[in-house]
Design a protein around this motif. Structure first.
Motif, PDB file in Angstrom:
ATOM      1  N   ASP A   1       0.735  -1.106   0.046  1.00 51.42           N
ATOM      2  CA  ASP A   1      -0.042   0.065  -0.039  1.00 51.42           C
ATOM      3  C   ASP A   1       0.844   1.171   0.061  1.00 51.42           C
ATOM      4  OD1 ASP A   1      -1.541   2.184   0.556  1.00 51.42           O
ATOM      5  OD2 ASP A   1      -3.096   1.003   1.681  1.00 51.42           O
ATOM      6  N   ILE A   2       0.987   2.050  -1.185  1.00 50.30           N
ATOM      7  CA  ILE A   2       1.851   2.990  -1.267  1.00 50.30           C
ATOM      8  C   ILE A   2       1.588   4.067  -0.152  1.00 50.30           C
ATOM      9  CG2 ILE A   2       2.717   4.893  -2.882  1.00 50.30           C
ATOM     10  CD1 ILE A   2       2.609   2.797  -5.433  1.00 50.30           C
ATOM     11  N   ASP A   3       0.159   4.363  -0.048  1.00 50.71           N
ATOM     12  CA  ASP A   3      -0.316   5.582   0.742  1.00 50.71           C
ATOM     13  C   ASP A   3       0.262   5.300   2.125  1.00 50.71           C
ATOM     14  OD1 ASP A   3      -1.472   6.866  -1.385  1.00 50.71           O
ATOM     15  OD2 ASP A   3      -3.347   5.965  -0.855  1.00 50.71           O
ATOM     16  N   VAL A   4       0.188   4.145   2.405  1.00 52.27           N
ATOM     17  CA  VAL A   4       0.558   3.827   3.819  1.00 52.27           C
ATOM     18  C   VAL A   4       2.148   4.123   4.144  1.00 52.27           C
ATOM     19  CG1 VAL A   4       0.894   2.038   5.634  1.00 52.27           C
ATOM     20  CG2 VAL A   4      -1.263   2.075   4.498  1.00 52.27           C
ATOM     21  N   VAL A   5       2.935   3.396   3.247  1.00 56.30           N
ATOM     22  CA  VAL A   5       4.287   3.697   3.355  1.00 56.30           C
ATOM     23  C   VAL A   5       5.017   4.930   3.151  1.00 56.30           C
ATOM     24  CG1 VAL A   5       4.774   1.041   3.175  1.00 56.30           C
ATOM     25  CG2 VAL A   5       4.889   2.601   1.324  1.00 56.30           C
ATOM     26  N   LEU A   6       4.158   5.730   2.261  1.00 56.21           N
ATOM     27  CA  LEU A   6       4.543   7.028   2.001  1.00 56.21           C
ATOM     28  C   LEU A   6       4.319   8.201   3.131  1.00 56.21           C
ATOM     29  CD1 LEU A   6       4.693   7.419  -1.781  1.00 56.21           C
ATOM     30  CD2 LEU A   6       6.559   7.562  -0.471  1.00 56.21           C
ATOM     31  N   SER A   7       3.674   7.691   3.920  1.00 56.43           N
ATOM     32  CA  SER A   7       3.357   8.574   4.969  1.00 56.43           C
ATOM     33  C   SER A   7       4.494   9.153   6.055  1.00 56.43           C
ATOM     34  CB  SER A   7       2.219   7.869   6.056  1.00 56.43           C
ATOM     35  OG  SER A   7       1.969   8.799   7.290  1.00 56.43           O
ATOM     36  N   ASN A   8       4.566  10.361   5.844  1.00 49.67           N
ATOM     37  CA  ASN A   8       5.377  11.272   6.928  1.00 49.67           C
ATOM     38  C   ASN A   8       7.126  10.729   6.366  1.00 49.67           C
ATOM     39  OD1 ASN A   8       6.326  12.736   8.826  1.00 49.67           O
ATOM     40  ND2 ASN A   8       6.738  11.076  10.313  1.00 49.67           N
ATOM     41  N   VAL A   9       7.255  10.572   5.153  1.00 45.13           N
ATOM     42  CA  VAL A   9       8.307  10.110   4.609  1.00 45.13           C
ATOM     43  C   VAL A   9       9.304  11.601   3.855  1.00 45.13           C
ATOM     44  CG1 VAL A   9       9.310   9.188   2.293  1.00 45.13           C
ATOM     45  CG2 VAL A   9       7.869   7.905   3.812  1.00 45.13           C
ATOM     46  N   ASP A  10      10.655  11.527   4.363  1.00 44.68           N
ATOM     47  CA  ASP A  10      11.606  12.621   3.849  1.00 44.68           C
ATOM     48  C   ASP A  10      12.279  12.171   2.773  1.00 44.68           C
ATOM     49  OD1 ASP A  10      11.014  14.510   6.333  1.00 44.68           O
ATOM     50  OD2 ASP A  10      11.521  12.721   7.067  1.00 44.68           O
ATOM     51  N   VAL A  11      12.549  10.946   2.399  1.00 46.28           N
ATOM     52  CA  VAL A  11      13.313  10.519   1.327  1.00 46.28           C
ATOM     53  C   VAL A  11      12.412   9.329   0.386  1.00 46.28           C
ATOM     54  CG1 VAL A  11      15.619   9.559   0.590  1.00 46.28           C
ATOM     55  CG2 VAL A  11      15.425  10.956   2.659  1.00 46.28           C
ATOM     56  N   VAL A  12      12.266   9.603  -0.840  1.00 50.48           N
ATOM     57  CA  VAL A  12      11.823   8.716  -1.710  1.00 50.48           C
ATOM     58  C   VAL A  12      12.710   8.127  -2.611  1.00 50.48           C
ATOM     59  CG1 VAL A  12       9.881   8.217  -3.553  1.00 50.48           C
ATOM     60  CG2 VAL A  12       9.608  10.142  -1.610  1.00 50.48           C
ATOM     61  N   TYR A  13      12.753   6.872  -2.434  1.00 56.30           N
ATOM     62  CA  TYR A  13      14.119   6.107  -3.231  1.00 56.30           C
ATOM     63  C   TYR A  13      13.418   5.116  -4.369  1.00 56.30           C
ATOM     64  CZ  TYR A  13      18.941   4.530  -3.398  1.00 56.30           C
ATOM     65  OH  TYR A  13      20.358   4.047  -3.788  1.00 56.30           O
ATOM     66  N   THR A  14      13.922   5.082  -5.176  1.00 60.44           N
ATOM     67  CA  THR A  14      13.570   3.797  -6.023  1.00 60.44           C
ATOM     68  C   THR A  14      14.783   3.403  -7.064  1.00 60.44           C
ATOM     69  OG1 THR A  14      11.777   3.124  -7.645  1.00 60.44           O
ATOM     70  CG2 THR A  14      12.954   5.147  -8.409  1.00 60.44           C
ATOM     71  N   ASP A  15      14.828   2.313  -7.678  1.00 56.90           N
ATOM     72  CA  ASP A  15      15.754   1.581  -8.511  1.00 56.90           C
ATOM     73  C   ASP A  15      15.055   0.968  -9.939  1.00 56.90           C
ATOM     74  OD1 ASP A  15      18.138   0.792  -9.437  1.00 56.90           O
ATOM     75  OD2 ASP A  15      18.608  -0.641  -7.746  1.00 56.90           O
ATOM     76  N   VAL A  16      15.934   0.385 -10.650  1.00 57.54           N
ATOM     77  CA  VAL A  16      15.239   0.154 -12.000  1.00 57.54           C
ATOM     78  C   VAL A  16      14.449  -1.476 -11.531  1.00 57.54           C
ATOM     79  CG1 VAL A  16      16.996   0.974 -13.307  1.00 57.54           C
ATOM     80  CG2 VAL A  16      17.444  -1.273 -12.215  1.00 57.54           C
ATOM     81  N   TRP A  17      13.578  -1.547 -12.416  1.00 61.23           N
ATOM     82  CA  TRP A  17      12.760  -2.615 -12.383  1.00 61.23           C
ATOM     83  C   TRP A  17      13.258  -4.046 -12.883  1.00 61.23           C
ATOM     84  CZ3 TRP A  17       7.761  -0.027 -14.486  1.00 61.23           C
ATOM     85  CH2 TRP A  17       7.118   0.840 -13.303  1.00 61.23           C
ATOM     86  N   VAL A  18      14.168  -3.839 -13.812  1.00 60.03           N
ATOM     87  CA  VAL A  18      15.024  -5.006 -14.311  1.00 60.03           C
ATOM     88  C   VAL A  18      16.357  -4.924 -14.316  1.00 60.03           C
ATOM     89  CG1 VAL A  18      15.014  -6.403 -16.373  1.00 60.03           C
ATOM     90  CG2 VAL A  18      13.188  -4.962 -16.060  1.00 60.03           C
ATOM     91  N   SER A  19      16.884  -5.442 -13.105  1.00 58.86           N
ATOM     92  CA  SER A  19      18.486  -5.220 -12.869  1.00 58.86           C
ATOM     93  C   SER A  19      18.882  -6.198 -14.063  1.00 58.86           C
ATOM     94  CB  SER A  19      18.673  -5.626 -11.381  1.00 58.86           C
ATOM     95  OG  SER A  19      17.863  -4.895 -10.760  1.00 58.86           O
ATOM     96  N   MET A  20      20.436  -6.331 -14.064  1.00 54.03           N
ATOM     97  CA  MET A  20      21.167  -7.238 -14.732  1.00 54.03           C
ATOM     98  C   MET A  20      20.847  -8.528 -14.272  1.00 54.03           C
ATOM     99  SD  MET A  20      24.974  -5.261 -15.288  1.00 54.03           S
ATOM    100  CE  MET A  20      24.965  -4.338 -13.657  1.00 54.03           C
ATOM    101  N   GLY A  21      20.565  -9.410 -15.132  1.00 50.46           N
ATOM    102  CA  GLY A  21      20.294 -11.021 -14.693  1.00 50.46           C
ATOM    103  C   GLY A  21      19.005 -11.227 -14.454  1.00 50.46           C
ATOM    104  N   ASP A  22      17.978  -9.974 -14.762  1.00 52.74           N
ATOM    105  CA  ASP A  22      16.592 -10.231 -14.592  1.00 52.74           C
ATOM    106  C   ASP A  22      15.723  -9.930 -15.950  1.00 52.74           C
ATOM    107  OD1 ASP A  22      16.795 -10.507 -11.956  1.00 52.74           O
ATOM    108  OD2 ASP A  22      16.234  -8.588 -11.158  1.00 52.74           O
ATOM    109  N   GLU A  23      16.565  -9.917 -16.964  1.00 46.16           N
ATOM    110  CA  GLU A  23      15.999  -9.744 -18.409  1.00 46.16           C
ATOM    111  C   GLU A  23      14.895 -10.516 -18.724  1.00 46.16           C
ATOM    112  OE1 GLU A  23      19.999  -7.715 -17.766  1.00 46.16           O
ATOM    113  OE2 GLU A  23      19.282  -9.905 -17.493  1.00 46.16           O
TER     114      GLU A  23
END
Length: 302
Positions: free
Chosen positions: A206-228
């Protein structure tokens, strides 16, 4: 022999290494402390930031880095890791390895007579986590009352962030679809660290739940090397977790956006976010150099 394979290996030194990186970046540390030292840099995976930052870092500290593609080593032709570790230990003062399998790095460190530093494995990316925390401290001044949220695939970067955040007094949440959760063993240790440091870790789809009161939003690629091979399924499953401005607006006022790069604009993050005023991705990338110089100083200095 002390090595850096996991954030767990620097549990007691995390704050010291980050503060040392700040001093090094400000030009307040000893000049050329690694004069005459040599670092073997083994790459089983391609790299931009890891290769350049370690190479430049060694040079600026007075030492030398030697790039070794796995194709250049007998290890790539089947030589036992034991033999590679023993032989390299006779030539160099430290080994950095960017590997596919975490167990290979563990085995290398087991037989090495010099420190081994992980430049990434399928399980963790401790040097990235140090650079990330350096960036957060620079931006906010401290970690006190700060919360970071990782959005997307609970991968190696997410695993290291889960371990380092509570050690520095930060809460952390992870927004990911079912089946993309962080490593169970890592999460267990992270929760232990959180309990010891009176911080909280939350994992939810649940994105709304975990983004509550957040100061840093971090993400990474969905398809890493080896996951092609899983590309189509991953893109479908993770599509609702794209970091866009609507999602950033849920976070606290003044929240920053982070990404370890490389990024795919329009996939895990929208272009207006990654190229917008809340993004600190280039400070974050630069800090790989300073954080790794602190790591090299810590492990290779006499």
């Amino acid at each position: 022999m002390d090595s850096l394979l996991s954030v767990c290996d620097i549990k007691e030194e995390v704050s010291y290494i980050i503060d040392l990186a700040i001093k090094i970046k400000a030009g307040e540390a000893e000049d050329k402390p690694l004069k005459g030292k040599t670092l073997a840099m083994i790459f089983q995976k391609s790299s931009t930031r890891t290769r350049v930052s370690f190479d430049v870092g060694m040079y600026q500290l007075g030492g030398r880095g030697i790039f070794l593609s796995s194709n250049d080593l007998q290890m790539g032709r089947g030589e036992p890791i034991l033999d590679t570790a023993k032989v390299l230990s006779r030539f160099v003062d430290g080994i950095m390895i960017r590997a596919i399998e975490h167990r290979d790095v563990v085995e290398l460190a087991k037989y090495s007579e010099v420190p081994v530093i992980s430049g990434l494995t399928n399980l963790e990316h401790p040097c990235q986590a140090l650079a990330d925390m350096l960036t957060i401290k620079e931006h906010f001044g401290s970690f006190e009352n700060k919360k970071i949220c990782f959005v997307g695939d609970g991968n190696n970067v997410c695993n290291s962030l889960l371990l380092i955040a509570p050690l520095l007094g930060m809460d952390m949440s992870v927004a990911c679809p079912k089946g993309y959760e962080p490593d169970e063993d890592i999460l267990k240790i992270a929760n232990e660290y959180a309990n010891e440091n009176n911080t909280e870790i939350t994992i939810s789809d649940d994105i709304d739940v975990v983004l509550s009161n957040v100061d840093v939003v971090y993400t990474d690629v969905w398809v890493s090397m080896g996951d092609e091979a899983e590309k189509a399924q991953r893109e479908k499953d993770l599509a609702p977790y794209q970091v866009n401005q609507q999602l950033m607006d849920i976070a606290n006022e003044g929240a920053i956006f982070m990404h370890c790069l490389p990024a795919v604009r329009g996939q895990e993050v929208s272009a207006d976010v990654i190229d917008g005023s809340q993004s600190v991705i280039y400070d974050q990338a630069e800090n790989r150099l300073h954080a790794q110089k602190a790591v090299l100083y810590h492990y290779l200095k006499d």
